[in-house]
Design a protein around this motif. Structure first.
Motif, PDB file in Angstrom:
ATOM      1  N   ASP A 115     -54.409  95.088 -25.104  1.00  0.00           N
ATOM      2  CA  ASP A 115     -52.945  94.987 -25.158  1.00  0.00           C
ATOM      3  C   ASP A 115     -52.379  94.855 -23.750  1.00  0.00           C
ATOM      4  O   ASP A 115     -52.836  95.530 -22.835  1.00  0.00           O
ATOM      5  N   GLY A 116     -51.402  93.996 -23.601  1.00  0.00           N
ATOM      6  CA  GLY A 116     -50.718  93.886 -22.315  1.00  0.00           C
ATOM      7  C   GLY A 116     -51.350  92.906 -21.347  1.00  0.00           C
ATOM      8  O   GLY A 116     -50.833  92.711 -20.246  1.00  0.00           O
ATOM      9  N   THR A 117     -52.471  92.271 -21.711  1.00  0.00           N
ATOM     10  CA  THR A 117     -53.077  91.279 -20.817  1.00  0.00           C
ATOM     11  C   THR A 117     -52.127  90.094 -20.674  1.00  0.00           C
ATOM     12  O   THR A 117     -51.742  89.486 -21.683  1.00  0.00           O
ATOM     13  N   PRO A 118     -51.706  89.742 -19.441  1.00  0.00           N
ATOM     14  CA  PRO A 118     -50.812  88.588 -19.299  1.00  0.00           C
ATOM     15  C   PRO A 118     -51.489  87.299 -19.758  1.00  0.00           C
ATOM     16  O   PRO A 118     -52.649  87.057 -19.420  1.00  0.00           O
ATOM     17  N   VAL A 119     -50.747  86.487 -20.507  1.00  0.00           N
ATOM     18  CA  VAL A 119     -51.253  85.191 -20.966  1.00  0.00           C
ATOM     19  C   VAL A 119     -50.295  84.095 -20.495  1.00  0.00           C
ATOM     20  O   VAL A 119     -49.110  84.107 -20.844  1.00  0.00           O
ATOM     21  N   VAL A 120     -50.817  83.179 -19.675  1.00  0.00           N
ATOM     22  CA  VAL A 120     -50.043  82.032 -19.192  1.00  0.00           C
ATOM     23  C   VAL A 120     -50.465  80.830 -20.022  1.00  0.00           C
ATOM     24  O   VAL A 120     -51.650  80.517 -20.105  1.00  0.00           O
ATOM     25  N   LEU A 121     -49.507  80.166 -20.664  1.00  0.00           N
ATOM     26  CA  LEU A 121     -49.826  78.987 -21.485  1.00  0.00           C
ATOM     27  C   LEU A 121     -49.250  77.733 -20.836  1.00  0.00           C
ATOM     28  O   LEU A 121     -48.036  77.605 -20.683  1.00  0.00           O
ATOM     29  N   ASP A 122     -50.156  76.812 -20.445  1.00  0.00           N
ATOM     30  CA  ASP A 122     -49.736  75.495 -19.959  1.00  0.00           C
ATOM     31  C   ASP A 122     -49.874  74.548 -21.153  1.00  0.00           C
ATOM     32  O   ASP A 122     -50.996  74.205 -21.534  1.00  0.00           O
ATOM     33  N   LEU A 177     -50.630  81.019 -11.072  1.00  0.00           N
ATOM     34  CA  LEU A 177     -49.695  81.992 -11.670  1.00  0.00           C
ATOM     35  C   LEU A 177     -50.473  83.122 -12.352  1.00  0.00           C
ATOM     36  O   LEU A 177     -50.181  84.308 -12.144  1.00  0.00           O
ATOM     37  N   ALA A 178     -51.475  82.751 -13.146  1.00  0.00           N
ATOM     38  CA  ALA A 178     -52.290  83.776 -13.825  1.00  0.00           C
ATOM     39  C   ALA A 178     -52.998  84.658 -12.793  1.00  0.00           C
ATOM     40  O   ALA A 178     -53.049  85.886 -12.939  1.00  0.00           O
ATOM     41  N   ALA A 179     -53.531  84.029 -11.744  1.00  0.00           N
ATOM     42  CA  ALA A 179     -54.264  84.797 -10.725  1.00  0.00           C
ATOM     43  C   ALA A 179     -53.344  85.790 -10.017  1.00  0.00           C
ATOM     44  O   ALA A 179     -53.717  86.939  -9.775  1.00  0.00           O
ATOM     45  N   GLN A 180     -52.142  85.355  -9.711  1.00  0.00           N
ATOM     46  CA  GLN A 180     -51.212  86.238  -9.006  1.00  0.00           C
ATOM     47  C   GLN A 180     -50.739  87.367  -9.920  1.00  0.00           C
ATOM     48  O   GLN A 180     -50.496  88.481  -9.460  1.00  0.00           O
ATOM     49  N   SER A 188     -57.052  81.910  -4.899  1.00  0.00           N
ATOM     50  CA  SER A 188     -56.255  83.138  -4.932  1.00  0.00           C
ATOM     51  C   SER A 188     -57.115  84.380  -4.743  1.00  0.00           C
ATOM     52  O   SER A 188     -56.599  85.498  -4.739  1.00  0.00           O
ATOM     53  N   GLY A 189     -58.417  84.195  -4.664  1.00  0.00           N
ATOM     54  CA  GLY A 189     -59.295  85.324  -4.371  1.00  0.00           C
ATOM     55  C   GLY A 189     -59.649  86.180  -5.572  1.00  0.00           C
ATOM     56  O   GLY A 189     -60.083  87.322  -5.412  1.00  0.00           O
ATOM     57  N   VAL A 190     -59.478  85.645  -6.791  1.00  0.00           N
ATOM     58  CA  VAL A 190     -59.888  86.400  -7.976  1.00  0.00           C
ATOM     59  C   VAL A 190     -61.198  85.827  -8.511  1.00  0.00           C
ATOM     60  O   VAL A 190     -61.593  84.722  -8.136  1.00  0.00           O
ATOM     61  N   GLN A 191     -61.868  86.573  -9.384  1.00  0.00           N
ATOM     62  CA  GLN A 191     -63.073  86.064 -10.027  1.00  0.00           C
ATOM     63  C   GLN A 191     -62.665  85.165 -11.188  1.00  0.00           C
ATOM     64  O   GLN A 191     -61.958  85.614 -12.097  1.00  0.00           O
ATOM     65  N   GLY A 192     -63.102  83.925 -11.159  1.00  0.00           N
ATOM     66  CA  GLY A 192     -62.762  82.995 -12.232  1.00  0.00           C
ATOM     67  C   GLY A 192     -63.829  82.979 -13.309  1.00  0.00           C
ATOM     68  O   GLY A 192     -65.017  82.943 -13.016  1.00  0.00           O
ATOM     69  N   THR A 193     -63.382  83.020 -14.573  1.00  0.00           N
ATOM     70  CA  THR A 193     -64.290  82.869 -15.710  1.00  0.00           C
ATOM     71  C   THR A 193     -63.684  81.814 -16.632  1.00  0.00           C
ATOM     72  O   THR A 193     -62.494  81.496 -16.506  1.00  0.00           O
ATOM     73  N   GLY A 250     -51.403  91.571  -9.636  1.00  0.00           N
ATOM     74  CA  GLY A 250     -50.392  92.617  -9.795  1.00  0.00           C
ATOM     75  C   GLY A 250     -48.981  92.232  -9.382  1.00  0.00           C
ATOM     76  O   GLY A 250     -48.087  93.078  -9.385  1.00  0.00           O
ATOM     77  N   LEU A 251     -48.747  90.965  -9.015  1.00  0.00           N
ATOM     78  CA  LEU A 251     -47.386  90.577  -8.636  1.00  0.00           C
ATOM     79  C   LEU A 251     -46.476  90.530  -9.863  1.00  0.00           C
ATOM     80  O   LEU A 251     -46.910  90.128 -10.939  1.00  0.00           O
ATOM     81  N   PRO A 252     -45.201  90.897  -9.692  1.00  0.00           N
ATOM     82  CA  PRO A 252     -44.236  90.677 -10.775  1.00  0.00           C
ATOM     83  C   PRO A 252     -44.092  89.175 -11.024  1.00  0.00           C
ATOM     84  O   PRO A 252     -44.339  88.368 -10.114  1.00  0.00           O
ATOM     85  N   LEU A 253     -43.650  88.815 -12.242  1.00  0.00           N
ATOM     86  CA  LEU A 253     -43.637  87.400 -12.635  1.00  0.00           C
ATOM     87  C   LEU A 253     -42.858  86.502 -11.679  1.00  0.00           C
ATOM     88  O   LEU A 253     -43.339  85.423 -11.310  1.00  0.00           O
ATOM     89  N   ALA A 254     -41.669  86.905 -11.258  1.00  0.00           N
ATOM     90  CA  ALA A 254     -40.861  86.019 -10.408  1.00  0.00           C
ATOM     91  C   ALA A 254     -41.554  85.752  -9.069  1.00  0.00           C
ATOM     92  O   ALA A 254     -41.517  84.628  -8.553  1.00  0.00           O
ATOM     93  N   GLU A 255     -42.239  86.759  -8.530  1.00  0.00           N
ATOM     94  CA  GLU A 255     -42.948  86.559  -7.261  1.00  0.00           C
ATOM     95  C   GLU A 255     -44.191  85.709  -7.478  1.00  0.00           C
ATOM     96  O   GLU A 255     -44.511  84.833  -6.674  1.00  0.00           O
ATOM     97  N   ALA A 256     -44.897  85.967  -8.561  1.00  0.00           N
ATOM     98  CA  ALA A 256     -46.088  85.172  -8.874  1.00  0.00           C
ATOM     99  C   ALA A 256     -45.705  83.700  -9.049  1.00  0.00           C
ATOM    100  O   ALA A 256     -46.417  82.789  -8.614  1.00  0.00           O
TER     101      ALA A 256
END
Ligand SMILES: Nc1ncnc2c1ncn2[C@@H]1O[C@H](COP(=O)(O)OP(=O)(O)O)[C@@H](O)[C@H]1O
Ligand SMILES: Cc1ncc(COP(=O)(O)O)c(N)n1
Length: 286
Positions: free
Chosen positions: A102-109, A221-224, A33-38, A228-234
């Motif tokens: 605050d506000g950092t998106p958190v995706v839980l699998d 999903l987290a990368a998208q 997705s072109g983001v920096q992974g940590t 900056g994508l809205p959730l439904a698009e991500a």
């Protein structure tokens, strides 16, 4: 004007020595997705495509420190949480989440069982996962068996997936995305914070290689979201990228379910096509 920095994603998850799922899949998906992974590695599995033979957890202090040191220097634009394994680890992850801005998106699998059938969440860790992590989650991405387990229901036939998503939402996450890999249609169902439902259909690839599909999906999903994508698009991009990764999966590796293969150019193509509303799974590529 200051240059925009590369978005940074953090996976808090477990290593898969077979390279198909877990941390290894997450970092590949972030790169695609072109983001920096940590990564904050919370445990290790001795795992292949056919079995998980040993699991060890990382100390709570080391889990929190991995997150702290990454945040301090690189910052984090979105977090993905994968296999957490035990109650003690879940407590450490909850402590680490307190460090996020605050506000950092958190995706839980909510990883519970490996594609090979091995149990990946300790039996006594269910309540901690639900009580400590779910309420702090932007979007939780259970597959069908995981969604049923979260709400403590047995499988029924037929299952009303939208009602199930509603039940999971009552446990506290902002949004719920029930993935479709375990259903005939391979349709993902997203229940947004306002209670609306988005259906994310896609072609099912019954002969694909699906070890790591959930990890690839939640990390994309987290990368998208970080991009900056809205959730439904991500979610639409994540479904498309995961479906393609299953289709392109390596069937020639290992005796069990082969690992998915996510490619950066494919991800880019999938992203563009998904955003344009195309059915990118139509038409063979190879
Ligand atoms: N055979 C398949 N064909 C197409 N897409 C799939 C297939 N299996 C899984 N996916 C997609 O991969 C993503 C992860 O889903 P799933 O396999 O349900 O997760 P998990 O690995 O946690 O069981 C979802 O977007 C799902 O629709
Ligand atoms: C370390 C680790 N994390 C997660 C999974 C689940 O894999 P899948 O993505 O196929 O559900 C796994 N098998 N191993």
């Amino acid at each position: 004007m200051a240059a925009r920095r590369t978005p940074v994603c953090l996976t808090i998850a477990t290593s898969d020595s077979g390279g198909g799922a877990g941390i290894q899949a997450d970092l590949k998906a972030f790169a695609a997705s072109g983001v920096q992974g940590t990564s904050a590695i919370v445990g290790l599995t001795a795992q292949s495509t056919v079995a998980v033979t040993r699991i060890e957890q990382v100390s709570p202090a080391m889990i929190v420190e991995q997150v702290r040191v990454v945040l301090e220097d690189l910052g984090v634009d979105a977090v993905k949480i994968g296999m957490v394994g035990t109650r003690e680890t879940i407590e450490a992850v909850a402590t680490a989440l307190d460090l996020l801005p605050d506000g950092t998106p958190v995706v839980l699998d909510p990883v519970m069982v490996a594609e090979s059938g091995a149990r990946l969440l300790a039996a006594d860790a269910h309540d901690a996962l639900v009580g400590r992590l779910l309420p702090r989650t932007t979007v939780v991405t259970p597959n069908l068996p995981e969604a049923l387990a979260l709400v403590g229901r047995a499988a029924a036939d037929p299952i009303d997936v939208s009602a199930l998503a509603e039940e999971v939402a009552a446990l506290g996450p902002d949004a719920v995305l029930v993935t479709g890999g375990h259903r005939e249609t391979a349709e993902d169902v997203l229940r947004l914070e306002d209670g609306s439902l988005v259906r994310l259909p896609g072609v099912r690839h019954p002969d694909g290689a699906a070890h790591g599909s959930g990890c690839t999906h939640s990390s994309t999903l987290a990368a998208q979201l970080a991009l900056g994508l809205p959730l439904a698009e991500a979610a639409r991009v994540a479904r498309a990228v995961a479906g393609e990764a299953v289709r392109n999966g390596r069937r020639d590796v290992g005796a069990g379910a082969g690992p998915v293969d996510v490619l950066d150019l494919d991800a880019q193509r999938a992203r563009t096509a998904a955003l344009a509303g195309e059915d990118l799974t139509a038409g063979a590529r190879r």
